[in-house]
Design an enzyme around this catalytic site. Structure first.
Site, PDB file in Angstrom:
ATOM      1  N   TYR A  44       0.845  -1.204   0.000  1.00 43.97           N
ATOM      2  CA  TYR A  44       0.000   0.000   0.000  1.00 43.97           C
ATOM      3  C   TYR A  44       0.869   1.237   0.000  1.00 43.97           C
ATOM      4  O   TYR A  44       1.835   1.325   0.771  1.00 43.97           O
ATOM      5  CB  TYR A  44      -0.869  -0.002   1.263  1.00 43.97           C
ATOM      6  CG  TYR A  44      -1.796   1.193   1.411  1.00 43.97           C
ATOM      7  CD1 TYR A  44      -2.860   1.367   0.528  1.00 43.97           C
ATOM      8  CD2 TYR A  44      -1.627   2.111   2.442  1.00 43.97           C
ATOM      9  CE1 TYR A  44      -3.735   2.447   0.682  1.00 43.97           C
ATOM     10  CE2 TYR A  44      -2.500   3.186   2.600  1.00 43.97           C
ATOM     11  CZ  TYR A  44      -3.552   3.346   1.718  1.00 43.97           C
ATOM     12  OH  TYR A  44      -4.411   4.403   1.878  1.00 43.97           O
ATOM     13  N   ASP A  86      -3.383   5.086  -2.615  1.00 37.80           N
ATOM     14  CA  ASP A  86      -4.338   6.065  -2.085  1.00 37.80           C
ATOM     15  C   ASP A  86      -4.295   7.296  -2.981  1.00 37.80           C
ATOM     16  O   ASP A  86      -3.271   7.988  -3.032  1.00 37.80           O
ATOM     17  CB  ASP A  86      -3.882   6.408  -0.654  1.00 37.80           C
ATOM     18  CG  ASP A  86      -4.751   7.430   0.044  1.00 37.80           C
ATOM     19  OD1 ASP A  86      -5.693   7.948  -0.565  1.00 37.80           O
ATOM     20  OD2 ASP A  86      -4.452   7.705   1.239  1.00 37.80           O
ATOM     21  N   HIS A 113      -7.659   3.564  -4.271  1.00 34.45           N
ATOM     22  CA  HIS A 113      -8.928   3.919  -3.633  1.00 34.45           C
ATOM     23  C   HIS A 113      -9.125   5.413  -3.758  1.00 34.45           C
ATOM     24  O   HIS A 113      -8.192   6.204  -3.699  1.00 34.45           O
ATOM     25  CB  HIS A 113      -9.048   3.408  -2.193  1.00 34.45           C
ATOM     26  CG  HIS A 113      -8.137   3.996  -1.167  1.00 34.45           C
ATOM     27  ND1 HIS A 113      -8.263   5.274  -0.679  1.00 34.45           N
ATOM     28  CD2 HIS A 113      -7.093   3.448  -0.505  1.00 34.45           C
ATOM     29  CE1 HIS A 113      -7.332   5.483   0.240  1.00 34.45           C
ATOM     30  NE2 HIS A 113      -6.594   4.401   0.358  1.00 34.45           N
ATOM     31  N   GLU A 115     -11.919   8.566  -2.595  1.00 34.46           N
ATOM     32  CA  GLU A 115     -12.855   8.777  -1.488  1.00 34.46           C
ATOM     33  C   GLU A 115     -13.859   9.885  -1.757  1.00 34.46           C
ATOM     34  O   GLU A 115     -13.703  10.688  -2.693  1.00 34.46           O
ATOM     35  CB  GLU A 115     -12.059   9.077  -0.212  1.00 34.46           C
ATOM     36  CG  GLU A 115     -11.392  10.438  -0.199  1.00 34.46           C
ATOM     37  CD  GLU A 115     -10.184  10.508   0.744  1.00 34.46           C
ATOM     38  OE1 GLU A 115      -9.445   9.512   0.882  1.00 34.46           O
ATOM     39  OE2 GLU A 115      -9.976  11.592   1.320  1.00 34.46           O
ATOM     40  N   CYS A 123      -7.435  13.555   7.120  1.00 32.42           N
ATOM     41  CA  CYS A 123      -7.287  12.143   7.461  1.00 32.42           C
ATOM     42  C   CYS A 123      -8.672  11.634   7.854  1.00 32.42           C
ATOM     43  O   CYS A 123      -9.453  12.352   8.486  1.00 32.42           O
ATOM     44  CB  CYS A 123      -6.303  12.000   8.619  1.00 32.42           C
ATOM     45  SG  CYS A 123      -6.529  10.478   9.554  1.00 32.42           S
ATOM     46  N   ARG A 158     -13.878   4.489  -1.489  1.00 37.46           N
ATOM     47  CA  ARG A 158     -13.814   4.699  -0.035  1.00 37.46           C
ATOM     48  C   ARG A 158     -14.909   5.685   0.340  1.00 37.46           C
ATOM     49  O   ARG A 158     -15.027   6.738  -0.292  1.00 37.46           O
ATOM     50  CB  ARG A 158     -12.434   5.246   0.349  1.00 37.46           C
ATOM     51  CG  ARG A 158     -12.408   5.936   1.699  1.00 37.46           C
ATOM     52  CD  ARG A 158     -11.001   6.251   2.157  1.00 37.46           C
ATOM     53  NE  ARG A 158     -10.980   7.411   3.032  1.00 37.46           N
ATOM     54  CZ  ARG A 158      -9.889   7.879   3.622  1.00 37.46           C
ATOM     55  NH1 ARG A 158      -8.723   7.295   3.436  1.00 37.46           N
ATOM     56  NH2 ARG A 158      -9.951   8.953   4.400  1.00 37.46           N
ATOM     57  N   GLU A 188     -14.553   3.827   5.673  1.00 40.38           N
ATOM     58  CA  GLU A 188     -13.499   4.452   6.496  1.00 40.38           C
ATOM     59  C   GLU A 188     -13.965   4.712   7.926  1.00 40.38           C
ATOM     60  O   GLU A 188     -15.156   4.976   8.176  1.00 40.38           O
ATOM     61  CB  GLU A 188     -13.069   5.768   5.819  1.00 40.38           C
ATOM     62  CG  GLU A 188     -12.090   6.626   6.597  1.00 40.38           C
ATOM     63  CD  GLU A 188     -10.716   5.991   6.867  1.00 40.38           C
ATOM     64  OE1 GLU A 188     -10.662   4.807   7.265  1.00 40.38           O
ATOM     65  OE2 GLU A 188      -9.703   6.700   6.706  1.00 40.38           O
TER      66      GLU A 188
HETATM   67  C1  LIG Z   1      -5.449   5.278   5.035  1.00 39.93           C
HETATM   68  C2  LIG Z   1      -5.113   6.722   5.003  1.00 39.93           C
HETATM   69  O1  LIG Z   1      -5.962   7.346   4.080  1.00 39.93           O
HETATM   70  C3  LIG Z   1      -3.683   6.955   4.509  1.00 39.93           C
HETATM   71  O2  LIG Z   1      -3.451   7.989   3.863  1.00 39.93           O
HETATM   72  O3  LIG Z   1      -2.822   6.129   4.804  1.00 39.93           O
HETATM   73  C4  LIG Z   1      -5.223   7.408   6.391  1.00 39.93           C
HETATM   74  C5  LIG Z   1      -4.462   6.686   7.464  1.00 39.93           C
HETATM   75  C6  LIG Z   1      -4.245   7.461   8.750  1.00 39.93           C
HETATM   76  O4  LIG Z   1      -4.125   8.702   8.721  1.00 39.93           O
HETATM   77  O5  LIG Z   1      -4.107   6.824   9.798  1.00 39.93           O
HETATM   78  C7  LIG Z   1      -6.709   7.565   6.731  1.00 39.93           C
HETATM   79  O6  LIG Z   1      -7.295   6.652   7.307  1.00 39.93           O
HETATM   80  O7  LIG Z   1      -7.277   8.615   6.385  1.00 39.93           O
HETATM   81 MG   LIG Z   2      -5.185   8.731   2.866  1.00 39.05          MG
END
Ligand SMILES: C[C@](O)(C(=O)O)[C@H](CC(=O)O)C(=O)O
Ligand SMILES: [Mg+2]
Length: 294
Positions: A44, A86, A113, A115, A123, A158, A188
């Site tokens: 990832y 992401d 993904h 969103e 975040c 997402r 999320e």
């Molecule tokens: C998954 C996430 O989008 C990320 O950018 O890694 C973040 C992770 C985090 O900030 O803990 C998210 O959940 O928004």
């Molecule tokens: Mg993110």
């Protein structure tokens, strides 16, 4: 697996090979090697990680497609392990999203993904998130799906709606995204295990659980998540958080003690670094290829 298989095909194969599929965050190409060598079947690239790790800025929608592509290419250049990327809100309107998808596929990723937060995003585990309408999110998904140059490439939708509008709205959005062509769903900031099962039952496509630390989701285990019909478990920033603390410890110790003596035993050795990099094979090749130049 056939080396010619597309990254999308490899991502789907990983999903069929492991249940739930553990997808581990790799902040850079070297970590992608470490994770692959440890046995992870999927990697990832975190948006928060690109922002903080590569750019030194917060995860607030400031980084650009190009910033992400640089890190994607570095990872896909050194490993065939399929990569989920992401892409935040897709970096703009429908045409920008289409361009993002084409570029990310060219850069060798297997999945993204995208969103439903507004473009000035946060975040997913922070308060006061704002989301676009369901219709606008569906348009994002349609733009992404329509831009696929590889039919196996995975578009994961997402939704950040749980924290804003509640569970039913989040499930409705996820279903609308699947209707629009999304291959998989990332709900999320889930707060209860049973919610995953409700998503999985409703959307009927693979569901991802984001098990990020210090957020709103408890650190559910793989076994718990399997029992809730989760297909993928994401650890976006676990190694990143650990490496940051390790670096800080070293900076503080060397500054304070005037020597590495107290922290050298916390470091990966030169020998281990070289082993993970396959350094010696490169060196032997160098010796064999350039004998005459010595
Ligand atoms: C998954 C996430 O989008 C990320 O950018 O890694 C973040 C992770 C985090 O900030 O803990 C998210 O959940 O928004
Ligand atoms: Mg993110």
């Amino acid at each position: 697996m056939n080396k010619q298989a597309t990254a999308g095909t490899r991502f789907r194969a990983a999903l069929s090979a492991e249940s739930p599929l553990q997808i581990i965050g790799a902040i850079n190409a070297y970590h992608a090697l470490l994770a692959t060598q440890t046995g992870y079947k999927a990697l990832y690239l975190s948006g928060g990680g690109v922002a903080a790790g590569s750019l030194g800025i917060p995860d607030l929608g400031i980084s650009t497609l190009e910033d992400v592509l640089i890190d994607v290419r570095r990872i896909t250049d050194v490993t065939e392990t399929p990569l989920l990327v992401d892409i935040d809100t897709g970096f703009g309107g429908a045409f920008n999203i289409a361009r993002s998808i084409k570029s990310i596929i060219k850069a060798g990723a297997g999945a993204v993904h995208i969103e439903d937060q507004v473009q000035a995003k946060r975040c997913g585990h922070r308060p006061n998130k704002a989301i676009v309408s369901q219709a606008e999110m569906v348009d994002r998904i349609k733009a992404a799906v329509d831009a696929k140059t590889d039919p196996d490439f995975v578009i994961m939708a997402r939704t950040d709606a749980l924290a804003v509008e509640g569970l039913q709205s989040a499930i409705d959005r996820a279903c609308a995204c699947v209707e629009a062509g999304a291959d998989m769903i990332f709900p999320e900031a889930i707060t209860e295990l049973s919610m995953y099962q409700q998503f999985a039952d409703a959307v009927k496509v693979p569901v991802l659980a984001n098990i990020t630390e210090f957020g709103s989701t408890p650190l559910f285990t793989v076994d718990e998540l399997r029992s809730a019909h989760v297909s993928m478990v994401l650890y976006p920033l676990s190694a990143f958080r650990a490496m940051n603390q390790a670096a800080l410890n070293v900076y503080q110790a060397v500054r304070k003690d005037g020597t590495q003596a107290n922290v050298v035993n916390t470091m990966q050795t030169r020998a281990a670094l070289y082993e993970h990099l396959n350094y010696h094979a490169y060196e032997q090749k160098l010796d064999a290829l350039f004998k005459g130049e010595k």
